[in-house]
Motif scaffolding. Structure first.
Motif, PDB file in Angstrom:
ATOM      1  N   GLU A 181       0.822  -1.211   0.000  1.00  0.00           N
ATOM      2  CA  GLU A 181       0.000   0.000   0.000  1.00  0.00           C
ATOM      3  C   GLU A 181       0.852   1.256   0.000  1.00  0.00           C
ATOM      4  OE1 GLU A 181      -3.435   2.191   2.726  1.00  0.00           O
ATOM      5  OE2 GLU A 181      -2.764   0.151   3.203  1.00  0.00           O
ATOM      6  N   VAL A 182       1.867   1.284   0.868  1.00  0.00           N
ATOM      7  CA  VAL A 182       2.735   2.463   0.939  1.00  0.00           C
ATOM      8  C   VAL A 182       3.549   2.600  -0.345  1.00  0.00           C
ATOM      9  CG1 VAL A 182       4.699   3.493   2.144  1.00  0.00           C
ATOM     10  CG2 VAL A 182       2.845   2.433   3.445  1.00  0.00           C
ATOM     11  N   SER A 183       4.068   1.473  -0.866  1.00  0.00           N
ATOM     12  CA  SER A 183       4.837   1.513  -2.103  1.00  0.00           C
ATOM     13  C   SER A 183       3.980   2.010  -3.260  1.00  0.00           C
ATOM     14  CB  SER A 183       5.396   0.123  -2.427  1.00  0.00           C
ATOM     15  OG  SER A 183       6.264  -0.322  -1.419  1.00  0.00           O
ATOM     16  N   GLY A 184       2.692   1.623  -3.253  1.00  0.00           N
ATOM     17  CA  GLY A 184       1.807   2.066  -4.313  1.00  0.00           C
ATOM     18  C   GLY A 184       1.584   3.565  -4.304  1.00  0.00           C
ATOM     19  N   LYS A 185       1.696   4.188  -3.133  1.00  0.00           N
ATOM     20  CA  LYS A 185       1.503   5.625  -3.038  1.00  0.00           C
ATOM     21  C   LYS A 185       2.817   6.386  -3.200  1.00  0.00           C
ATOM     22  CE  LYS A 185      -2.567   5.159  -0.082  1.00  0.00           C
ATOM     23  NZ  LYS A 185      -3.177   5.436   1.247  1.00  0.00           N
ATOM     24  N   TRP A 186       3.899   5.789  -2.775  1.00  0.00           N
ATOM     25  CA  TRP A 186       5.212   6.432  -2.873  1.00  0.00           C
ATOM     26  C   TRP A 186       5.792   6.175  -4.265  1.00  0.00           C
ATOM     27  CZ3 TRP A 186       8.315   9.475   0.259  1.00  0.00           C
ATOM     28  CH2 TRP A 186       9.679   9.527  -0.048  1.00  0.00           C
TER      29      TRP A 186
ATOM     30  N   ASP B 112       6.925   2.138  -6.487  1.00  0.00           N
ATOM     31  CA  ASP B 112       7.377   0.763  -6.332  1.00  0.00           C
ATOM     32  C   ASP B 112       8.875   0.663  -6.585  1.00  0.00           C
ATOM     33  OD1 ASP B 112       4.948  -0.505  -5.657  1.00  0.00           O
ATOM     34  OD2 ASP B 112       4.286  -0.338  -7.739  1.00  0.00           O
TER      35      ASP B 112
ATOM     36  N   ARG C 190       3.130   2.473   8.465  1.00  0.00           N
ATOM     37  CA  ARG C 190       1.700   2.314   8.176  1.00  0.00           C
ATOM     38  C   ARG C 190       1.117   1.555   9.346  1.00  0.00           C
ATOM     39  NH1 ARG C 190      -3.001   2.198   7.684  1.00  0.00           N
ATOM     40  NH2 ARG C 190      -4.242   1.895   5.785  1.00  0.00           N
TER      41      ARG C 190
ATOM     42  N   ASP D 201       8.513   2.662 -12.755  1.00  0.00           N
ATOM     43  CA  ASP D 201       7.406   3.350 -12.091  1.00  0.00           C
ATOM     44  C   ASP D 201       7.618   4.850 -12.240  1.00  0.00           C
ATOM     45  OD1 ASP D 201       5.345   4.306 -10.539  1.00  0.00           O
ATOM     46  OD2 ASP D 201       5.670   2.906  -8.888  1.00  0.00           O
TER      47      ASP D 201
ATOM     48  N   ARG E 210       5.912   7.306 -11.391  1.00  0.00           N
ATOM     49  CA  ARG E 210       5.532   8.150 -10.254  1.00  0.00           C
ATOM     50  C   ARG E 210       6.732   8.546  -9.420  1.00  0.00           C
ATOM     51  NH1 ARG E 210       1.424   4.256  -7.429  1.00  0.00           N
ATOM     52  NH2 ARG E 210       3.182   2.903  -7.944  1.00  0.00           N
TER      53      ARG E 210
END
Length: 446
Positions: free
Chosen positions: A57-62, A64, A114, A159, A161
């Protein structure tokens, strides 16, 4: 005649005093205690799954894990074929890899939380430099024209992002703007594209490039060795790197203050050519990636799971102490008392995993050990009714948990330590029971 023992009383006395029956009972209890032990391992697995979900979850927002794949110079080729008495044109891509590729970077790790879970992320600053040389023409069979003016560079970033700043690519000292997206998604699924100046007069010349890339990601940073000569140097303050992939560093230093690593990969070290037409080499490029993981060293869930695998050893050795006290000192111990001690030993692992989620593993291990050893030793004082025997039990339990703690710390030597320790324990048991006549032995009555 009044003192004659009835058959029922004989059976009752045999049940009370039979060593073999007591051994069978203890064995059954040990096997039954494997049920809560397996439930505990399931709980640890569940907590680890929740931790992995938090990481995702955190990797998906920060961002990968990142794979830097490029730059790749691509030049369109136009081929003509005769098909059904008609001339058909086909556009193919000619991919050329750098003659040299040098990447110097720093990786600054951060720890995010988290809930109760900890996740490792990073920010990296990469300086990418190198050059291309067009010194080999593509397949000229049916070749109509080479579109030198439509050539472009592709820099693959797994990624997007994670890109923090705008990227300016220098091409022969000219600043070129980048465009989002990859035109060669079969080779670099995600990334950005740079249109380069007309290459009509560039054949045989050195085409230098360079750009700075600020990239954030989670846990892993990897590269594809595209250069005929690829040199990558990384430094970081992270003290627990794991170097992985198809190549390991030629030179590395890992200390408590961080790590530095240098890779040198030659064209002859990889299984794909310097240039090709089409997408036939895409899988080979992906398989050649290498890099570094920023790992939490032997995380708490792994340690807890490994410690739970020794539960049967802890239960058996503790029951052995109780059994020897019972047969050598005439202290009758009820199976229910064995069960309570076994459940207390199983509770150790629940305490360990629950406390370690809120503090470091070593402190959690110490608190859990003190709680369980203290509880069992106090209980044994009322069972043994001899302080010396209770102290012997305390010393044994401390030895068992101390041995287990050392084994958990030595990840690479865990099997060696475990086998040596069990051998020593068996030897000690054989020594102290060597003079017992098991055929004539009955549990003494109080």
């Amino acid at each position: 005649m009044e003192n004659e023992t009835t058959p029922l009383e004989k059976v009752n006395n045999w049940i009370k005093n039979s060593v073999m029956l007591k051994l069978a009972t203890i064995t059954i209890l040990v096997l039954l205690l494997l049920i809560p032990t397996s439930m505990i391992t399931s709980i640890i697995s569940e907590r680890e799954f929740l931790n992995n979900a938090a990481v995702s979850e955190v990797s998906g927002k920060w961002a990968d894990s990142q794979l830097v794949n490029g730059p790749i110079l691509t030049i369109p080729l136009v081929y003509e074929y005769l098909k059904d008495d008609k001339i058909v044109e086909s556009v193919k891509y000619w991919h050329v890899l750098p003659k040299s590729l040098d990447i110097n970077g720093t990786v600054d790790p951060e720890k995010l939380r988290r809930g109760i879970y900890e996740i490792v992320v990073y920010r990296s600053a990469l300086a990418v430099n190198g050059s291309f040389v067009l010194d080999k023409m593509p397949d000229e069979n049916n070749l109509k024209t080479i579109r030198w003016g439509q050539a472009f560079l592709t820099i693959g970033i797994s990624d997007l992002r994670g890109i923090e700043d705008d990227v300016i690519v220098k091409w022969n000292n000219r600043d070129l703007k980048v465009e989002p997206g990859s035109r060669i998604s079969d080779i670099a699924y995600a990334g950005f594209t740079v249109a380069v100046p007309d290459l009509t007069d560039a054949f045989g010349k050195d085409l230098a490039f360079g750009f700075d890339l600020k990239l954030q990601g989670s846990q892993n940073l990897s590269f594809t060795p595209l250069g005929s000569n690829t040199n990558i140097k990384l430094t970081s303050a992270w003290p627990s790197p794991s170097f992985n992939g198809n190549f390991i560093p030629d030179d590395r230093q890992v200390t408590e203050a961080g790590f530095s690593a240098n890779w040198k990969v030659l064209q002859l070290n990889r299984n794909f050519p310097q240039s090709w037409i089409g997408s036939g080499e895409a899988e080979k490029l992906q398989n050649s990636a290498f890099g570094v993981d920023l790992i939490l060293p032997l995380d708490d869930y792994q340690k807890s799971m490994r410690s739970a695998k020794y539960a049967i050893m802890t239960i058996v050795l503790t029951f052995l102490i109780f059994f020897l006290v019972e047969i050598l000192n005439g202290r009758k111990i009820h199976p229910f008392q064995y069960t309570l001690v076994g459940l207390a030993l199983s509770l150790f692992y629940i305490l360990l995993i629950s406390i370690s989620e809120h503090t470091n593993f070593n402190l959690a291990y110490a608190v859990s050990t003190c709680a369980i050893v203290g509880m069992i030793s106090l209980y044994s004082m009322s069972v043994f009714k001899m302080p010396k025997l209770s102290m012997l039990l305390v010393a044994t339990l401390i030895g068992i948990y101390g041995f287990l703690f050392v084994t958990l710390q030595l990840a690479d030597y865990a099997l060696l330590m475990g086998s040596i320790g069990l051998t020593i324990i068996l030897a000690i048991t054989m020594y102290f029971t060597r003079n017992i006549n098991w055929y004539k032995l009955n549990i003494a009555t109080e």
